[in-house]
Design a protein around this motif. Structure first.
Motif, short mmCIF file in Angstrom:
data_model
loop_
_atom_site.label_atom_id
_atom_site.label_comp_id
_atom_site.label_asym_id
_atom_site.label_seq_id
_atom_site.Cartn_x
_atom_site.Cartn_y
_atom_site.Cartn_z
N ASP A 46 25.32 -12.84 17.83
CA ASP A 46 26.65 -12.74 17.23
C ASP A 46 26.57 -12.88 15.71
O ASP A 46 27.50 -12.46 15.00
N ASP A 47 25.50 -13.47 15.22
CA ASP A 47 25.28 -13.61 13.78
C ASP A 47 24.59 -12.35 13.28
O ASP A 47 23.40 -12.14 13.51
N GLU A 48 25.33 -11.47 12.62
CA GLU A 48 24.79 -10.17 12.21
C GLU A 48 23.61 -10.31 11.25
O GLU A 48 22.62 -9.59 11.35
N HIS A 49 23.70 -11.26 10.31
CA HIS A 49 22.60 -11.47 9.36
C HIS A 49 21.33 -11.89 10.10
O HIS A 49 20.25 -11.36 9.85
N LEU A 50 21.48 -12.84 11.02
CA LEU A 50 20.33 -13.32 11.78
C LEU A 50 19.74 -12.21 12.64
O LEU A 50 18.52 -12.07 12.75
N ASN A 88 19.90 -8.93 12.06
CA ASN A 88 19.22 -7.95 11.20
C ASN A 88 17.87 -8.46 10.71
O ASN A 88 16.89 -7.72 10.66
N LEU A 89 17.82 -9.75 10.36
CA LEU A 89 16.57 -10.34 9.89
C LEU A 89 15.53 -10.37 11.00
O LEU A 89 14.35 -10.04 10.79
N THR A 90 15.96 -10.73 12.22
CA THR A 90 15.03 -10.79 13.34
C THR A 90 14.51 -9.40 13.70
O THR A 90 13.33 -9.22 14.00
N LEU A 91 15.38 -8.40 13.64
CA LEU A 91 14.96 -7.03 13.92
C LEU A 91 14.02 -6.50 12.83
O LEU A 91 13.10 -5.73 13.12
N ALA A 92 14.25 -6.92 11.60
CA ALA A 92 13.34 -6.53 10.52
C ALA A 92 11.95 -7.08 10.78
O ALA A 92 10.94 -6.38 10.63
N ASN A 93 11.88 -8.34 11.20
CA ASN A 93 10.59 -8.94 11.54
C ASN A 93 9.97 -8.26 12.77
O ASN A 93 8.75 -8.14 12.88
N THR A 94 10.82 -7.81 13.68
CA THR A 94 10.33 -7.10 14.86
C THR A 94 9.62 -5.81 14.45
O THR A 94 8.59 -5.43 15.02
N ARG A 95 10.16 -5.11 13.45
CA ARG A 95 9.49 -3.90 12.95
C ARG A 95 8.07 -4.22 12.50
O ARG A 95 7.12 -3.51 12.83
N ALA A 96 7.95 -5.30 11.74
CA ALA A 96 6.62 -5.67 11.24
C ALA A 96 5.68 -6.02 12.39
O ALA A 96 4.48 -5.71 12.34
N ARG A 97 6.20 -6.65 13.42
CA ARG A 97 5.35 -7.04 14.55
C ARG A 97 4.97 -5.84 15.42
O ARG A 97 3.87 -5.80 15.97
N LEU A 98 5.83 -4.87 15.53
CA LEU A 98 5.47 -3.63 16.22
C LEU A 98 4.35 -2.91 15.47
O LEU A 98 3.42 -2.36 16.08
N ARG A 99 4.42 -2.94 14.15
CA ARG A 99 3.38 -2.30 13.34
C ARG A 99 2.05 -3.04 13.48
O ARG A 99 0.99 -2.41 13.55
#
Length: 268
Positions: free
Chosen positions: A109-113, A115-126
């Protein structure tokens, strides 16, 4: 080539290349895998690996990537392949993988949180992708973090771009990475580009996220290593020093070894 502050780009370049070659030889691996983002750090890291003469695979891993980043990455890989016969390039388009992941996990429900978690997910997929390529090529994943990012403000993703086998440029400040980039002929488009992690799918720069430029953070890191305190500064210097100290403190969990609960001998 020696910069104005006495940094000898050629000597450091040659030292790192020899270090990389010796490490790979002793580890009995074939070569290196490097993720290419279109930024200066990955450009310099891949060029250093290429100079070893060992097989160097440059991997593009776009996830909703800005076209400017893609173009810079492709320009650099093309330059390396033309200059070094041991360099190859490949692309793993992770956008559908990222979208599939996003479909099967709950959103916060926290949009900032979120977005930040999904950004880190991108790095972990890479990171996972780089280790796949490293595995099938019997190669090492070469990290692209510099000293300010890795040991100053902790500006990287734990088990993402922080998940590597070796860190060739982690003892170099950003300005020193730029000096080596200039020495080895990294494309001007990369040298002039604003540093960005490219994890949010927009044009925000590292400076936008950190609140200070790398030159400012280098200054703060030097001052902190000298034992300076915030009371010694005022104005913008005090603001930057506070930013550095806050990020350094908050990100110690990335820089320190994983805590291990050591069981007292009498309990075993």
């Amino acid at each position: 080539m020696t910069t104005t502050n006495g940094f000898n780009a050629k000597a450091v370049n040659d030292y790192i290349v020899n270090w990389l070659k010796d490490y790979a030889t002793n580890a009995k691996v074939n070569g290196f895998v490097v993720g290419i983002s279109g930024g200066i750090d990955s450009a310099v890291t891949s060029a250093l690996c290429a100079q070893t003469g060992l097989p160097t695979l440059c991997v593009e891993m776009p996830i909703h990537q800005a076209q400017s980043h893609v173009q810079r990455a492709q320009e650099h890989i093309a330059m390396l392949k033309e200059k070094y016969p041991n360099v190859s390039g490949t692309e793993a388009n992770l956008t559908p993988v990222f979208e599939a992941f996003r479909e099967v996990v709950p959103q916060s429900d926290d949009e900032h949180l979120s977005n930040l978690t999904l950004a880190n997910t991108r790095a972990r997929l890479r990171m996972t992708t780089l280790y796949y390529f490293a595995g099938i090529n019997r190669a090492l994943v070469a990290g692209t973090g510099n000293k300010v990012e890795d040991f100053g403000v902790g500006f990287y993703t734990k088990y993402g771009d922080g998940g590597v086998d070796i860190s060739p440029i982690a003892d170099l400040m950003k300005s020193e990475v730029r000096a080596i980039g200039s020495y080895i002929g990294v494309p001007q488009s990369i040298l002039a580009a604003k540093p960005t992690d490219g994890l949010f799918g927009d044009d925000r720069s590292d400076e936008d996220q950190l609140g200070a430029s790398y030159d400012e953070l280098e200054w703060a890191m030097h001052e902190d290593e000298k034992g300076s305190t915030r009371e010694q500064f005022e104005g913008r210097q005090k603001e930057v020093f506070n930013i550095y100290k806050r990020l350094n403190r908050a990100n110690q969990h990335k820089m320190n070894p994983i805590p291990v609960c050591e069981i007292p001998a009498e309990l075993k």
